[in-house]
Design a protein around this motif. Sequence first.
Motif, mmCIF file in Angstrom:
data_model
loop_
_atom_site.group_PDB
_atom_site.id
_atom_site.type_symbol
_atom_site.label_atom_id
_atom_site.label_comp_id
_atom_site.label_asym_id
_atom_site.label_seq_id
_atom_site.Cartn_x
_atom_site.Cartn_y
_atom_site.Cartn_z
ATOM 1 N N TRP A 134 -4.311 -4.601 -6.831
ATOM 2 C CA TRP A 134 -3.031 -3.990 -7.133
ATOM 3 C C TRP A 134 -2.667 -3.055 -5.999
ATOM 4 N N ARG A 135 -1.398 -3.040 -5.603
ATOM 5 C CA ARG A 135 -1.005 -2.104 -4.551
ATOM 6 C C ARG A 135 0.431 -1.643 -4.738
ATOM 7 N N ASN A 136 0.687 -0.423 -4.235
ATOM 8 C CA ASN A 136 2.075 0.049 -4.098
ATOM 9 C C ASN A 136 2.199 0.655 -2.697
ATOM 10 N N GLU A 137 3.198 1.488 -2.472
ATOM 11 C CA GLU A 137 3.404 2.064 -1.145
ATOM 12 C C GLU A 137 2.170 2.804 -0.637
ATOM 13 N N ALA A 138 1.507 3.551 -1.539
ATOM 14 C CA ALA A 138 0.420 4.434 -1.108
ATOM 15 C C ALA A 138 -0.963 3.849 -1.382
ATOM 16 N N LEU A 139 -1.123 3.213 -2.517
ATOM 17 C CA LEU A 139 -2.459 2.793 -2.960
ATOM 18 C C LEU A 139 -2.631 1.274 -2.869
ATOM 19 N N ASN A 140 -3.824 0.876 -2.486
ATOM 20 C CA ASN A 140 -4.199 -0.545 -2.508
ATOM 21 C C ASN A 140 -5.643 -0.605 -2.983
ATOM 22 N N THR A 141 -5.883 -1.303 -4.093
ATOM 23 C CA THR A 141 -7.252 -1.383 -4.585
ATOM 24 C C THR A 141 -7.517 -2.792 -5.089
ATOM 25 N N SER A 142 -8.742 -3.222 -4.953
ATOM 26 C CA SER A 142 -9.038 -4.611 -5.271
ATOM 27 C C SER A 142 -10.535 -4.806 -5.489
ATOM 28 N N ALA A 143 -10.885 -5.746 -6.382
ATOM 29 C CA ALA A 143 -12.286 -6.086 -6.638
ATOM 30 C C ALA A 143 -12.442 -7.594 -6.506
ATOM 31 N N TYR B 287 -5.963 4.593 0.350
ATOM 32 C CA TYR B 287 -4.908 5.479 -0.144
ATOM 33 C C TYR B 287 -4.239 6.183 1.022
ATOM 34 N N LYS B 288 -2.914 6.071 1.124
ATOM 35 C CA LYS B 288 -2.183 6.714 2.229
ATOM 36 C C LYS B 288 -1.881 8.152 1.835
ATOM 37 N N TRP B 289 -2.387 9.073 2.677
ATOM 38 C CA TRP B 289 -2.265 10.498 2.388
ATOM 39 C C TRP B 289 -1.744 11.164 3.649
ATOM 40 N N GLY B 290 -0.401 11.345 3.719
ATOM 41 C CA GLY B 290 0.216 11.875 4.935
ATOM 42 C C GLY B 290 -0.025 10.912 6.090
ATOM 43 N N PRO B 291 -0.477 11.406 7.232
ATOM 44 C CA PRO B 291 -0.698 10.515 8.375
ATOM 45 C C PRO B 291 -1.995 9.721 8.263
#
Lengths: 366, 366, 366
Positions: B225-234, B255-259
């Motif tokens: 599952w992913r969105n703009e910031a998070l991408n996770t997968s098993a 996880y996108k956290w700022g830069p």
Amino acid sequence: MATTTHSSGARAPVLIATAITLGLLGAAGAQAQAGSSVQLFGLMDIGVQALKASGTDTRYLVNSDGNTSSRFGVRGTEDLGGGLKVGFWLESAVSVDDGTSGATSTNNKDSVSGGLTWGRRATVQVSGPWGELRLGRDYVPSFGNLTTSMHPFGTNGVGSSGIMFYPVPANGTTARTNVRASNSIGYFTPSGVNGFYGHAMLALGEQGAGPTRKDGQLTGVRIGWRNEALNTSAAISKTRYATGDYTQSNVGMSYKWGPARLMALWGRNEVGITRTTATMLGTQWEVWPQGELRFAYTWLKARNVASDATHIAIGYVHDLSKRTALYTNLAKVDNKGRGTRFNVGLATTQPGGDSGGFEAGVRHSF
Amino acid sequence: MATTTHSSGARAPVLIATAITLGLLGAAGAQAQAGSSVQLFGLMDIGVQALKASGTDTRYLVNSDGNTSSRFGVRGTEDLGGGLKVGFWLESAVSVDDGTSGATSTNNKDSVSGGLTWGRRATVQVSGPWGELRLGRDYVPSFGNLTTSMHPFGTNGVGSSGIMFYPVPANGTTARTNVRASNSIGYFTPSGVNGFYGHAMLALGEQGAGPTRKDGQLTGVRIGWRNEALNTSAAISKTRYATGDYTQSNVGMSYKWGPARLMALWGRNEVGITRTTATMLGTQWEVWPQGELRFAYTWLKARNVASDATHIAIGYVHDLSKRTALYTNLAKVDNKGRGTRFNVGLATTQPGGDSGGFEAGVRHSF
Amino acid sequence: MATTTHSSGARAPVLIATAITLGLLGAAGAQAQAGSSVQLFGLMDIGVQALKASGTDTRYLVNSDGNTSSRFGVRGTEDLGGGLKVGFWLESAVSVDDGTSGATSTNNKDSVSGGLTWGRRATVQVSGPWGELRLGRDYVPSFGNLTTSMHPFGTNGVGSSGIMFYPVPANGTTARTNVRASNSIGYFTPSGVNGFYGHAMLALGEQGAGPTRKDGQLTGVRIGWRNEALNTSAAISKTRYATGDYTQSNVGMSYKWGPARLMALWGRNEVGITRTTATMLGTQWEVWPQGELRFAYTWLKARNVASDATHIAIGYVHDLSKRTALYTNLAKVDNKGRGTRFNVGLATTQPGGDSGGFEAGVRHSF
């Protein structure tokens, strides 16, 4: 670009999708850059050959590369702006007569073959006003003088005496660095600076640890000068081998005199205690705009290996177009002694015997 | 297209002859179809590497793939109308340092090499609103989490700890399915459905009759599952071998956290009674628009094979353009015991010894 | 061009960079020439297969080439003016299921494989109003009748009985010239002269000196005639081998009768004292514009090798577009005796046993 002086044979590349690549650049921003390109290129050379060695039947072959080495490749450049360019080059050999491809070497010592490898060239290069840095598999500096720039027949066909400028196989090592080296870092001087040009290379053998860990490591340099009429250059490459270091050195000269290009080439190959020294005098003579006569006479002196020998050849190349030519070559090798023998192409000579060969073919590039 | 999530490294394809292909469609009728295309594509990555293992000399290499796997390929799609598309993909590995190409496997068990094979990918795929069906040789589902989407260095260069997420060679089986499988039937869910994505695969070993007839047969699945910031997968893939079944399972998160992009990856490899479990924490940090710093720390627990070990790496990638980047990596591996050892790249470690490596290179895609 | 009659399977080539190539011609002078071209082309065919032999488990495969042989190639022509053309062709096999490529032979006797070779075809050809001269690796004349022009299934998939028109492996020689020959000189008559067509070939084995020096030398000829409805042709190729000469002869006929194309094929293979003779009756029946039913029944008589056998097959090909088709085939082989057995695809039969096979797949060309 310095590159062109190191290629043997004419190439008429086909440019792929320039417009689309420009589109990519457009997407990357509205920078004022020259166009990038990817090119699919190649050259196919095939002919028929008759070979005769003393004491054997005449042998007939359908053979590749009587005039120029057949090849298939992909290459391209990207203009990074500010005079900086990056490019890549993937080139494989092709045997047009049977569809096989040439070998390569991962350690500059042993041969790897069995299918298509990009063994003719696989590089990424970065170039700027300061010259060109090239990494990967490429020609060694001392091969530069053995091409058609300094030898009327280059290293192709029965007309070539190239084998006399290569080391005589010795000590069981077959994939020497007399033409190309893998794992190389090469530097080319910028072209057109007062006519001077230069090429330096360090190529690693990439052996493991231990006393033979530098097996296959080459260092080489070539320095030359040319103008409209004269082109002259000297080169030396040295490769370390546990079985005996290998040194290839040569000096070439080409002088345009009316319709003729006069050529002289001297070369020496040393492997351990063995040494062969060859000298060639020859010419490429433009008999009319589409036709070129070729002649070369080579004599070789051998020490601790092989025998003294001579090679004489005459040839003719007829251009049907910029991309296509017909050619024919006739050659003879005389071996003076009973050591390892030199032959015309694949002719198999009896001890002390001589051989002769004839071929005719067509060369087509794309 | 689901494809892009499964490719490691950026690709800037060169589009060939779109106009002409459209001409073909025109000849087939005046249907309102989107354009078809055939693309020649590739990526070349080459650099210099220094490796040091405890008790041995520093080893220098000119090496491919320090940042991304080099490749050469041809691919294309045809729009069949009604949302249905058919495509093909032929992709081979390239070692830029010596011109060789990578191996493949016909039975997911033994390796086939010696020249160019389309071993990186050879597929025909049919896609529609229901997803994509893909037949041929392709990445296995459980490799999806090991790329740069979940690991700062992916599986390339000394910075990568990818070898810790692969099985330790055991039982004499070398061409395992930890990256790709031949003879596969794959299904990808449609992209963009509430952020969910999935990949399922059945790959046959194609052995003959008898008790080992399912040797090399893989089943695998990946769900993410992913969105703009998070991408996770098993993901999990299991391959049957007479010498001991092989299971690769892993969970990744980015996880996108700022830069910065923070990444965590857990992976387990089981071959028969052996088991290695690795955990990685790392980041890709955009220090300025053209530059990305990379850091990764990995620790591995071993059972019945190898030794516990850690891997630490720092790297930097500098984009010269959309298609070209310079990079450098520095890494160190500590082995805790005297079992089979993990190394930095090709460094050869003494029993219980450690190794470190440095590299710098250029990556260029076309 | 005579070429098209000798290719098996539809090809929808992608034209590369015609405009740029025309530019090259422009640079060569303002001659009124037709455009030159270089084409990247290919065909990918992959499907799933179930095979059942008496006494064994059903075997499942993901398999290439159920309908047409997969391939990847580059080819082109240059118009030299005055009706004279020169062209080249480089074509390799592709196994889409595992990314491997097919083998070739350098001496028409032994097989060379391990990676990509241009083993399907590697030629330079020169053509004019007098016909076409073709040098390199190419189809032998007697293969021309075994393609889909005279056999409903050609030589691909479980539906093909092509193996019955090939020699039964004997005397340890595996790379016979039943399909292609290397080192060949071929001549094709001009197309469209009163419907007659012809192909003659001399291919050299290129052995060294001595009594086996003509091993692998082939001579062959094919003569045919066709109009809108009828196509008929006879061919014979003979290859010299020290282990027993090999002769392949066949006669084919195809007649268009309404929506059906009726086909008959007779073929004989002789290797030393062994002989197999096969006869096939079949049809390709256009059931609607996109769909074609195929049926073939073949019976084989064997002498001094193998056993008598029959092959029966039904298939269906559904075009999704000019470039893409789905297909399915069902076939059964009955072996009459206990000699070397014929099988459906890779099915492995018990002595005297029979086998059956089913497959479904997709074919896509570019």
